[in-house]
Design an enzyme around this catalytic site. Structure first.
Site, PDB file in Angstrom:
ATOM      1  N   GLY A   1      18.572  28.454  92.693  1.00 15.21           N
ATOM      2  CA  GLY A   1      19.811  28.353  91.896  1.00 15.21           C
ATOM      3  C   GLY A   1      20.840  27.791  93.183  1.00 15.21           C
TER       4      GLY A   1
ATOM      5  N   SER B   1       0.691  37.243 103.910  1.00 15.39           N
ATOM      6  CA  SER B   1       0.482  36.192 103.443  1.00 15.39           C
ATOM      7  C   SER B   1      -0.077  35.084 103.419  1.00 15.39           C
ATOM      8  CB  SER B   1       1.555  35.472 103.898  1.00 15.39           C
ATOM      9  OG  SER B   1       1.250  33.646 104.546  1.00 15.39           O
TER      10      SER B   1
ATOM     11  N   ARG C   1      -5.397  29.651  95.957  1.00 15.41           N
ATOM     12  CA  ARG C   1      -6.071  31.014  95.154  1.00 15.41           C
ATOM     13  C   ARG C   1      -6.566  31.239  94.074  1.00 15.41           C
ATOM     14  NH1 ARG C   1       0.401  31.562  95.770  1.00 15.41           N
ATOM     15  NH2 ARG C   1       0.700  31.277  98.941  1.00 15.41           N
TER      16      ARG C   1
ATOM     17  N   GLU D   1      11.034  28.403  89.655  1.00 13.73           N
ATOM     18  CA  GLU D   1      10.211  28.950  88.538  1.00 13.73           C
ATOM     19  C   GLU D   1       9.864  29.461  87.281  1.00 13.73           C
ATOM     20  OE1 GLU D   1       8.978  32.537  90.956  1.00 13.73           O
ATOM     21  OE2 GLU D   1       6.946  33.484  89.356  1.00 13.73           O
TER      22      GLU D   1
END
Lengths: 249, 637, 228
Positions: B45, B284, B330, B425
């Site tokens: 944005g 992280s 992941r 996202e």
């Protein structure tokens, strides 16, 4: 653990506020400070009392939204820690905890513990950037930047803009915030072109917002959740004086 | 209905260049006459608002936080990928493209992903020019590290605060435009409805979170950059304010919602410690570079980690995936952790955790180097848990982290509603069924800096001439809807807070639509969600008033939307009868327990059309065509 | 220039520079006064020379006064803004690391100012102890030595001077390190050194200046020919 809370309640900017007392019961020491407040608020809501308004978002110490003065110290007793990462294990059963909002003319209270920190945004808008339009950047590795510059630039850039420096300062000065951005950009080659104009514009914007003046007491550094060094204030003063010298010569 | 993604024809590597040439342009003098609304000030944005303003458009930027700098992109820790090949280790646009599409389990568009890989290099250039203090080598060149799902070092980072530094770069660019009056900024303002006029997105209805005032803003196009919906699960690594409201309202106005079941569960979060918990904190993924993940070999082994000898430890990722080891993607790492915990070998008080051990790395390079590499992460872990990770291993467990699904968009990032663009996202486009580490920042900035500013002109050149003002009847109607709903929340005066409903919903989703999903569980959730929703509308308690700052009211609005949206999430998971990436259905797995795709029946994007609350939405399909990569089994062994 | 003087940072640098100059004066003044220990003849001779150089003395006095007035006025404008900057105080205040000296600069400054007025009335205008003011020594010079010795034999006068020096040095212990920060010359590497330097110089001034009344009070310095 059980605690007594003394909390600043204020309906909105136009009304006067006062301290109200609440009980926080059966608090788990592993809770974060804000989770403790969540629990208190859940209880208040169930008893028909309006919950305590406070700002928080990321709850991992990086967004800079949370902003409570706890027993007189912004972000509480744990050094280098934002309120959201302060945990109740730092308190003792039976403690009385006073919770107030940031106090500064430039940060008016919006409600309860919520303040308006848009003054910080306006300071950045005045010059806290490198004027580079999207698309006109040179190849990233074209200008090598030694670690001796990159590391302190990153130290300064770590500022999360929470305003604890202002809240802690005896004079409600914003010097540490402004200095962090001025130094970050002044240290890097990319920031050199606008260096002089930037520091002048940002300091002028800071003064317009009616922050107080720095008296080199270094409370800001001690309250900063990112432990940003006051040496950056010195750096900014230097940049400012150099810019002034450039103006008259 | 088949959706048209408007993928340009021609060879993959030339699509974007040719497409840009074919896009219509607006001359600089005319750009001034166009107004664009951008909702959200995260990487996508803020980058879009700044870049559009630089081009000359008038931009109105909205965020619900008190400053655009607080958007949740700020919390991204590890890094940002780019195919710079600075390490001379064989990286290329082609390889980044392939890693990303394979990492996404072949459920993303080839053309979008290729474009992302192409643009990745310009992002780094742009950010460095803005003064983003990326990590450097002693010689002054940019440093890289490796990340899950890739065998090259292509991740750029700024300590453990890469998202923060990139966002501040974009925020500063945005601030510059606000300062010169090209962007009008509306902080503490929440979008509560999208307004269509003659089928085109022409504005939004918002609530001023300080005064409670509900008002309308009209423009020639609307850009949503409002992030993901992980918070549907209540506990996630997202900020507590993150919500689905903006995209859910757009969905209710006719925008298709694509692949909502593609949710990512991050393997390295600090485990839950109690029911008071308000969020989960991510450690992280970059920690997996140096940390080794293990659990005790024996079930219920309660010995302290230091007392468990090497021979009685199971380094299960290294054992199962020898070539990627601790750097397995992941979804795979998360599921493996769940498996060992389900076997009763989990660690910590609740048995929901695995060790991430740095002892070997500390022995290898010394505590000082490790501290420098991850400094704030180690301190953060200690602050939260009270344990020092230099002395004993960290305990980690998977948590909801990112949502690959989002509003459906075409190659131009425009949804099926003309004039409604969705970036970052909030859209579904580039990560397929699983996102690789350090790719979210890349996608957000690619969309905001380098894609939307070109493609939006193509729409405005033709349709931007129809001007609508905020006093149009459609706006009034929307305002009334929003006001009525707000009043409703306040008037129920029941017994339960919005938070308690949210927790209940979150737990239901985590158990039935989490890391491993079943037909039965999803149906159970689908039966239960309307029950919770009904109670919500009967028994909600929102203290305070509407014409003031009211955090409980804000929360109630967001939870109400999650309660509607959760149904769509589960329905999509139920209908996608295959396993892929983050969407793992127990019924569909290989003999070795890996995700088993069904390319014959599900090699498509599922985009849902809203038909009314409680009514079954319509499932549209956009077939995924792979011309350049072979759809193989994702193998990280 | 006007922007510079309006800005907080600009005025802080003015505070630093004027403070440094005033400190310079304090040092020179102290060295002059310490000639008391060389005896009546040396001190009175030094005083006579000063008075005999009006072209040097008066401009110096004017400049010094201007510096002092600037230091005071700028500090007042800064302090006033600082009060305005926090209209509502904390109900429970706390201090994390600010030194006591740094928090009381305005108060110590006011005390020092009052002391300067007293000091001028005392030794420059002769209004406090007029009986010792206009005496001449054996060689017909103004007897500055006598004025000081007789004056400080009064325990209250000496007490006032010692107290004022304590406050001055307290003020300097913060000011002398603070000025480096305001002028952008402090770094983390230099900070411990600056702190030691500031405290050291303040102590030096304190010991140097208070040695005069204390020596007189304790009888180490007395009028020539007067025995114990």
């Amino acid at each position: 653990m059980n605690l007594k809370l003394r909390v600043w309640r204020q309906k909105d900017a136009s009304k006067a506020g006062k301290i109200e007392e609440y009980e926080a019961k059966n608090i788990n020491p592993h809770m974060s400070f804000l989770e403790m407040l969540d629990v208190v608020n859940e209880g208040l809501a169930q008893n028909g009392v309006e919950p305590i308004a406070f700002d928080s978002d990321c709850r991992e110490g990086i967004c800079g939204m949370c902003s409570l003065v706890i027993n007189g110290i912004p972000h509480g007793p744990d050094r280098g820690t934002a309120t959201c990462q302060l945990h109740m294990r730092k308190f003792k059963d039976g403690d009385t905890i006073t919770i107030e909002p940031w106090r500064a003319k430039a940060f008016p209270v919006v409600k309860d513990l919520v303040t308006d920190r848009s003054a910080f945004d306006r300071i950045i808008q005045a010059g806290g950037f490198v004027s580079v339009n999207t698309g006109c950047a040179p190849e990233a590795n074209a200008i090598p930047i030694g670690k001796h510059l990159a590391d302190p630039a990153m130290d300064a850039a770590a500022c999360i803009g929470c305003g604890a420096c202002v809240a802690a300062c005896k004079n409600a000065s914003a010097m540490l915030f402004v200095a962090a951005k001025v130094s970050h950009l002044a240290l890097l080659p990319q920031g050199q072109v606008e260096k002089a104009a930037r520091v002048q514009k940002m300091v002028a914007a800071m003064d317009r917002e009616q922050f107080g003046n720095c008296t080199n007491q270094f409370e800001c550094e001690a309250a900063c959740p990112k432990e940003i060094s006051v040496s950056f204030i010195s750096k900014m003063n230097q940049e400012y004086l150099k810019a002034f010298k450039g103006d008259i010569l | 209905m088949e959706l048209n993604g408007k993928i340009p024809p021609g060879p993959l590597a030339e699509k974007w260049d040719k497409h840009r040439f074919n896009l219509k342009l607006i001359n600089p003098a005319n750009k001034r006459k166009h107004e664009i609304i951008v909702v959200g000030t995260g990487l996508a944005g803020a980058a879009a608002a700044a870049s559009l303003a630089e081009l000359g458009y008038g931009v109105h930027s909205f965020c619900f936080q008190d400053s655009p700098r607080r958007a949740h992109s700020i919390a991204a820790q590890g890094g940002i990928n780019a195919a710079k090949n600075y390490q001379n280790d064989g990286d290329s646009v082609e390889r980044l493209f392939y890693d990303t599409i394979k990492g996404g389990d072949f459920r993303a568009r080839e053309a979008n992903v290729y474009r992302l890989a192409q643009i990745s290099t310009s992002i780094i250039d742009q950010c460095v020019a803005q003064g983003v203090p990326f990590a450097r080598e002693y010689g002054g060149s940019l440093a890289n590290r490796s990340f899950g799902g890739s065998q090259v070092s292509r991740t750029f980072y700024a300590r453990g605060q890469t998202g923060q530094q990139l966002l501040l770069g974009a925020y500063q660019a945005l601030s510059r435009q606000i300062g010169i009056g090209k962007v009008k900024m509306y902080p503490r303002t929440e979008m509560l409805d999208l307004v269509l006029v003659d089928g085109h997105a022409k504005g939004i209805v918002v609530r001023d979170l300080v005064t409670g005032k509900i008002s309308s803003y009209a423009a020639d196009a609307v850009v949503l950059a409002t992030g993901g919906y992980s918070n549907a699960y209540y506990l996630s690594t997202n900020a507590v304010g993150c919500n689905v409201t903006a995209i859910h309202r757009a969905y209710k106005k006719g925008a298709y919602f694509a692949n909502p079941c593609y949710t990512q569960i991050h393997p390295t979060c600090i485990p839950v410690s109690g029911d008071y918990q308000s969020k989960l904190t991510l450690m992280s993924e970059s920690l997996r570079n140096d940390g080794r993940i293990w659990v005790p070999l024996k079930k219920g082994d309660k010995r302290a980690p230091a007392d468990i000898p090497e021979s009685e430890r199971d380094y299960y990722l290294e054992r199962k995936y020898p070539s990627y080891g601790n750097l397995a993607p992941r979804d795979i790492a998360s599921r493996a952790a769940k498996e060992v915990c389900d076997e009763g070998r989990g660690v910590g008080e609740l048995g929901l955790g695995v060790y991430l051990d740095f002892a070997d790395a500390i022995k290898r390079v010394g505590a000082k180097v490790i501290d420098e590499r991850y400094d704030n992460l180690f301190a953060m872990y200690e602050r939260i848990t009270g344990e020092d990770p230099f002395r004993s291993p960290m305990r980690i467990y998977p948590a909801l982290h990112y949502t690959m699904g989002g509003l459906w968009v075409d190659y131009n990032l425009m949804s099926n509603i003309p004039g409604l663009y969705v970036i970052g996202e909030a859209n579904f486009s580039d990560h397929g069924a699983n996102r690789l580490g350090a790719s979210a920042l890349m996608q957000g900035l690619a969309d905001g800096y380098f894609i939307l500013p070109y493609t939006i002109g193509d729409y405005l050149a033709v349709s931007g001439k129809v001007k609508v003002k905020a006093d149009h009847a459609e706006f009034k109607k929307s305002e009334e809807d929003v006001s009525r709903r707000t009043q409703l929340f306040l008037s129920i005066k029941g017994k339960r807070t919005a938070d308690s409903f949210h927790k209940e919903l979150g737990l239901l989703l985590w158990e039935n639509c989490g890391m491993a999903r079943t037909d039965e569980g999803l149906k159970r959730a689908l039966a239960k969600i309307p029950v919770i929703r009904d109670e919500f509308w009967k028994n909600l308690n929102v203290p305070g008033e509407g014409q003031e700052m009211n955090k409980s009211l804000e929360r109630a609005g967001r939870v109400a939307d999650f309660l509607e949206f959760a149904e769509l999430l589960c329905l999509d998971a139920l209908e996608r009868k295959e396993s892929c990436g983050g969407h793992f259905r127990q019924e569909f797995q290989t003999s070795e327990g890996e995700a088993k795709r069904d390319d014959a029946n599900f090699c498509h994007v599922a985009a849902w059309e809203f038909k009314g609350v409680g009514k079954e939405p319509v499932r549209h399909q956009e077939p995924l065509v792979f011309e350049n990569v072979h759809l193989g089994e994702r193998n990280y062994k | 220039m006007s922007n510079f003087l309006k800005s907080s940072v600009g005025r802080k640098s003015v505070m630093a520079v004027t403070g440094l100059l005033l400190f310079g004066f304090v040092i020179i003044h102290m060295i002059g006064n310490l000639q008391l220990f060389l005896g009546q003849d040396a001190l009175n001779d030094y005083a006579k020379h000063l008075v005999e150089m009006p072209l040097l003395l008066w401009p110096a006095r004017v400049v010094l006064l201007a510096i002092l007035v600037t230091h005071i006025f700028v500090s007042m404008s800064l302090a006033k803004e600082n009060r305005v900057a926090r209209p509502v105080r904390y109900t429970q205040g706390a201090t994390i690391q600010a030194s006591y000296a740094s928090r009381t600069m305005v108060m110590s400054g006011i005390i020092i100012f009052l002391f300067i007025v007293y000091h001028l009335l005392h030794f420059t205008f002769g209004k406090i102890q007029p009986q010792f003011y206009d005496q001449l020594d054996a060689e017909g010079r103004k007897d500055v030595y006598g004025m000081i010795v007789y004056g400080f034999q009064n325990i209250y006068v000496s007490g006032a001077y010692v107290t004022a020096m304590a406050v001055l040095c307290f003020h300097l212990s913060h000011g002398l390190q603070s000025l480096f920060q305001s002028l952008g010359l402090r770094s983390n590497a230099l900070a411990p050194l600056l702190k030691k330097m500031a405290v050291g110089l303040s102590l030096f001034i304190f010991i140097g200046n208070t040695s005069i009344p204390l020596s007189i009070l304790l009888g180490f310095v007395r009028m020539p020919g007067v025995g114990r």
